[in-house]
Motif scaffolding. Sequence first.
Motif, PDB file in Angstrom:
ATOM      1  N   ARG A  19       0.841  -1.257   0.048  1.00  0.00           N
ATOM      2  CA  ARG A  19      -0.007   0.014  -0.047  1.00  0.00           C
ATOM      3  C   ARG A  19       0.992   1.270   0.410  1.00  0.00           C
ATOM      4  O   ARG A  19       2.120   1.589   0.668  1.00  0.00           O
ATOM      5  CB  ARG A  19      -1.247   0.407   1.288  1.00  0.00           C
ATOM      6  CG  ARG A  19      -1.718  -1.637   1.421  1.00  0.00           C
ATOM      7  CD  ARG A  19      -3.006  -1.493   2.316  1.00  0.00           C
ATOM      8  NE  ARG A  19      -3.595  -0.678   2.103  1.00  0.00           N
ATOM      9  CZ  ARG A  19      -5.118  -0.147   3.354  1.00  0.00           C
ATOM     10  NH1 ARG A  19      -4.626  -0.472   3.975  1.00  0.00           N
ATOM     11  NH2 ARG A  19      -6.058   0.663   3.081  1.00  0.00           N
ATOM     12  N   PHE A  20       0.305   1.824  -0.689  1.00  0.00           N
ATOM     13  CA  PHE A  20       1.379   3.643  -0.821  1.00  0.00           C
ATOM     14  C   PHE A  20       0.421   4.746  -0.625  1.00  0.00           C
ATOM     15  O   PHE A  20      -1.038   4.813  -0.673  1.00  0.00           O
ATOM     16  CB  PHE A  20       1.765   3.290  -2.171  1.00  0.00           C
ATOM     17  CG  PHE A  20       2.842   2.722  -3.119  1.00  0.00           C
ATOM     18  CD1 PHE A  20       4.147   2.828  -2.835  1.00  0.00           C
ATOM     19  CD2 PHE A  20       1.972   1.744  -3.462  1.00  0.00           C
ATOM     20  CE1 PHE A  20       4.896   2.209  -2.871  1.00  0.00           C
ATOM     21  CE2 PHE A  20       2.683   0.721  -3.935  1.00  0.00           C
ATOM     22  CZ  PHE A  20       4.633   0.631  -2.897  1.00  0.00           C
ATOM     23  N   PRO A  24       1.632  12.163  -4.900  1.00  0.00           N
ATOM     24  CA  PRO A  24       2.981  11.742  -6.173  1.00  0.00           C
ATOM     25  C   PRO A  24       3.899  11.122  -5.882  1.00  0.00           C
ATOM     26  O   PRO A  24       4.287   9.943  -6.372  1.00  0.00           O
ATOM     27  CB  PRO A  24       3.229  13.024  -7.021  1.00  0.00           C
ATOM     28  CG  PRO A  24       1.938  14.002  -6.776  1.00  0.00           C
ATOM     29  CD  PRO A  24       0.924  13.450  -6.025  1.00  0.00           C
ATOM     30  N   LEU A  25       4.614  10.958  -4.861  1.00  0.00           N
ATOM     31  CA  LEU A  25       5.707  10.284  -4.009  1.00  0.00           C
ATOM     32  C   LEU A  25       5.101   9.269  -3.837  1.00  0.00           C
ATOM     33  O   LEU A  25       5.942   7.745  -4.691  1.00  0.00           O
ATOM     34  CB  LEU A  25       6.329  11.338  -2.974  1.00  0.00           C
ATOM     35  CG  LEU A  25       6.973  10.628  -2.317  1.00  0.00           C
ATOM     36  CD1 LEU A  25       8.778   9.680  -2.611  1.00  0.00           C
ATOM     37  CD2 LEU A  25       7.606  10.753  -0.874  1.00  0.00           C
ATOM     38  N   GLY A  26       3.895   8.268  -3.356  1.00  0.00           N
ATOM     39  CA  GLY A  26       3.313   6.816  -3.361  1.00  0.00           C
ATOM     40  C   GLY A  26       3.180   6.566  -5.377  1.00  0.00           C
ATOM     41  O   GLY A  26       4.250   5.269  -4.845  1.00  0.00           O
ATOM     42  N   VAL A  70      -9.095   9.444  -2.692  1.00  0.00           N
ATOM     43  CA  VAL A  70     -10.263   9.613  -1.361  1.00  0.00           C
ATOM     44  C   VAL A  70      -8.811  10.192  -0.348  1.00  0.00           C
ATOM     45  O   VAL A  70      -7.993   9.325   0.035  1.00  0.00           O
ATOM     46  CB  VAL A  70     -10.926   8.644  -0.859  1.00  0.00           C
ATOM     47  CG1 VAL A  70     -11.480   8.984  -0.091  1.00  0.00           C
ATOM     48  CG2 VAL A  70     -11.675   8.316  -1.811  1.00  0.00           C
ATOM     49  N   PRO A  71      -8.694  11.464   0.498  1.00  0.00           N
ATOM     50  CA  PRO A  71      -7.830  12.241   0.954  1.00  0.00           C
ATOM     51  C   PRO A  71      -8.164  10.811   2.369  1.00  0.00           C
ATOM     52  O   PRO A  71      -8.716  10.325   2.784  1.00  0.00           O
ATOM     53  CB  PRO A  71      -8.777  13.322   1.706  1.00  0.00           C
ATOM     54  CG  PRO A  71      -9.315  13.668   0.338  1.00  0.00           C
ATOM     55  CD  PRO A  71      -9.347  12.685  -0.568  1.00  0.00           C
ATOM     56  N   GLY A  72      -6.698  11.067   3.217  1.00  0.00           N
ATOM     57  CA  GLY A  72      -6.450   9.708   4.171  1.00  0.00           C
ATOM     58  C   GLY A  72      -6.765   8.282   3.221  1.00  0.00           C
ATOM     59  O   GLY A  72      -6.447   7.142   4.607  1.00  0.00           O
ATOM     60  N   ARG A  73      -7.094   8.002   2.536  1.00  0.00           N
ATOM     61  CA  ARG A  73      -7.032   6.658   1.931  1.00  0.00           C
ATOM     62  C   ARG A  73      -5.569   6.398   0.832  1.00  0.00           C
ATOM     63  O   ARG A  73      -5.212   6.855  -0.021  1.00  0.00           O
ATOM     64  CB  ARG A  73      -8.075   6.229   1.063  1.00  0.00           C
ATOM     65  CG  ARG A  73      -9.302   6.211   2.130  1.00  0.00           C
ATOM     66  CD  ARG A  73      -9.591   5.639   2.189  1.00  0.00           C
ATOM     67  NE  ARG A  73     -11.228   5.650   3.348  1.00  0.00           N
ATOM     68  CZ  ARG A  73     -12.685   5.187   2.840  1.00  0.00           C
ATOM     69  NH1 ARG A  73     -12.927   4.770   2.328  1.00  0.00           N
ATOM     70  NH2 ARG A  73     -13.030   5.822   3.838  1.00  0.00           N
ATOM     71  N   ASP A  74      -5.149   5.123   1.151  1.00  0.00           N
ATOM     72  CA  ASP A  74      -4.074   4.306   0.127  1.00  0.00           C
ATOM     73  C   ASP A  74      -4.284   4.711  -0.910  1.00  0.00           C
ATOM     74  O   ASP A  74      -5.573   3.398  -0.826  1.00  0.00           O
ATOM     75  CB  ASP A  74      -3.253   3.925   1.088  1.00  0.00           C
ATOM     76  CG  ASP A  74      -2.171   4.220   2.431  1.00  0.00           C
ATOM     77  OD1 ASP A  74      -2.318   5.680   2.880  1.00  0.00           O
ATOM     78  OD2 ASP A  74      -2.353   3.432   3.167  1.00  0.00           O
ATOM     79  N   PHE A  75      -3.655   3.806  -1.854  1.00  0.00           N
ATOM     80  CA  PHE A  75      -4.379   2.927  -3.261  1.00  0.00           C
ATOM     81  C   PHE A  75      -3.433   2.365  -2.618  1.00  0.00           C
ATOM     82  O   PHE A  75      -1.888   1.762  -1.688  1.00  0.00           O
ATOM     83  CB  PHE A  75      -3.393   3.753  -4.307  1.00  0.00           C
ATOM     84  CG  PHE A  75      -2.201   3.548  -4.300  1.00  0.00           C
ATOM     85  CD1 PHE A  75      -1.265   2.931  -5.527  1.00  0.00           C
ATOM     86  CD2 PHE A  75      -1.510   5.464  -4.276  1.00  0.00           C
ATOM     87  CE1 PHE A  75      -0.877   3.437  -6.173  1.00  0.00           C
ATOM     88  CE2 PHE A  75      -0.368   4.885  -4.931  1.00  0.00           C
ATOM     89  CZ  PHE A  75       0.751   4.135  -5.509  1.00  0.00           C
ATOM     90  N   GLU A  76      -3.536   1.246  -3.342  1.00  0.00           N
ATOM     91  CA  GLU A  76      -2.200  -0.666  -3.299  1.00  0.00           C
ATOM     92  C   GLU A  76      -2.123  -1.392  -4.705  1.00  0.00           C
ATOM     93  O   GLU A  76      -3.314  -1.611  -5.096  1.00  0.00           O
ATOM     94  CB  GLU A  76      -3.232  -1.846  -2.675  1.00  0.00           C
ATOM     95  CG  GLU A  76      -2.622  -2.833  -2.708  1.00  0.00           C
ATOM     96  CD  GLU A  76      -3.647  -3.612  -1.581  1.00  0.00           C
ATOM     97  OE1 GLU A  76      -3.630  -4.265   0.311  1.00  0.00           O
ATOM     98  OE2 GLU A  76      -4.814  -4.891  -2.288  1.00  0.00           O
TER      99      GLU A  76
END
Length: 156
Positions: A19-20, A24-26, A70-76
């Motif tokens: 998860r990131f 943009p850094l993620g 979505v603010p505060g949520r990660d992507f995987e």
Amino acid sequence: MTSLPPHQLPVTVRMFTQRFRSTPLGARLARHLTATQLHAWGIPYRTALSDAATLIAAELAANAVTHGRVPGRDFELRLIHAPHVHLHIEVSDTRAERRPPARGEAPPLIPLTDTGRGLLLVDALADRWEVVDRVSRGVALPGKTVRAELDLRPSA
């Protein structure tokens, strides 16, 4: 002892999930980690397969950050490697209502812009790609998953 044909040989499937932060850094970290993980699995840096898979992961991660945030949520990011079968790349985000167009239905490009080409690249590089509802361990979660596959041919 009977030899099995190549398409019936046992395969060890490798899977990597990370998860990131939806930034943009993620997205950059997802791209770098894809190349690193593929290299660890025996797909060397700067080969055609590594470059294609890394570009697909980068474009899907950038889309997750740009359109699925979505603010505060990660992507995987999930990578699944079945040697001589396929390389599967998935990026999941938590925004279900903003889905990309289906394969072959990419929106027209706006001349002289630097954006809007990500899924065209994925479409050109992947053997298949699709958008599905996000599911983890059989449980529906908010969001969507964009998955792409690259077919791998056994070495002669």
